[in-house]
Design a protein around this motif. Structure first.
Motif, PDB file in Angstrom:
ATOM      1  N   MET A 199      -0.056  -4.656   1.444  1.00 40.92           N
ATOM      2  CA  MET A 199      -0.762  -4.465   0.133  1.00 40.92           C
ATOM      3  C   MET A 199      -0.685  -2.475   1.195  1.00 40.92           C
ATOM      4  O   MET A 199      -1.158  -1.702   0.394  1.00 40.92           O
ATOM      5  N   ASN A 200      -1.995  -2.431   2.729  1.00 41.17           N
ATOM      6  CA  ASN A 200      -1.959  -1.638   2.853  1.00 41.17           C
ATOM      7  C   ASN A 200      -0.458  -0.713   2.791  1.00 41.17           C
ATOM      8  O   ASN A 200      -1.366   0.571   2.805  1.00 41.17           O
ATOM      9  N   HIS A 201       0.657  -1.138   3.156  1.00 39.64           N
ATOM     10  CA  HIS A 201       2.186   0.119   3.448  1.00 39.64           C
ATOM     11  C   HIS A 201       2.189   0.710   1.946  1.00 39.64           C
ATOM     12  O   HIS A 201       2.595   2.198   1.943  1.00 39.64           O
ATOM     13  N   VAL A 202       2.020  -0.158   0.845  1.00 41.88           N
ATOM     14  CA  VAL A 202       1.945   0.382   0.140  1.00 41.88           C
ATOM     15  C   VAL A 202       0.942   1.168  -0.872  1.00 41.88           C
ATOM     16  O   VAL A 202       1.474   2.611  -0.711  1.00 41.88           O
ATOM     17  N   ALA A 203      -0.356   1.074   0.168  1.00 39.46           N
ATOM     18  CA  ALA A 203      -0.981   2.272  -0.146  1.00 39.46           C
ATOM     19  C   ALA A 203      -1.317   3.188   0.426  1.00 39.46           C
ATOM     20  O   ALA A 203      -1.148   4.423  -0.341  1.00 39.46           O
TER      21      ALA A 203
END
Length: 85
Positions: free
Chosen positions: A27-31
């Protein structure tokens, strides 16, 4: 304002707004990508929209079953379209 702080706040806000999703690996990559192109509040709104509307239910679930299934389908499609096989 540090980029790391913006990312942390964005992910924490998502976890508060969507407790059934919480935080999931990846999720951190998307954010982080959203934060590269939009201010923090807009990046959060886009991430929330992705989780609530765009992605299938359970995409960021505890088992990561949805992305794993999609990866298997993609691998199968690639193997069928590979002219060397």
């Amino acid at each position: 304002e540090s980029a790391r702080g913006q990312l942390r706040r964005t992910l924490e806000c998502l976890a508060i707004c969507e407790p059934s999703v919480g935080y999931c690996q990846g999720m951190n990559h998307v954010a982080a990508t959203l934060l590269l192109f939009a201010p923090e509040a807009e990046a959060f709104a886009m991430l929330l929209h992705l989780v609530r509307v765009v992605l299938p239910a359970g995409w960021f679930g505890a088992t990561l079953a949805a992305p794993a299934a999609e990866a298997r389908v993609l691998a199968e499609l690639i193997s069928k379209s590979d002219p060397t096989t």
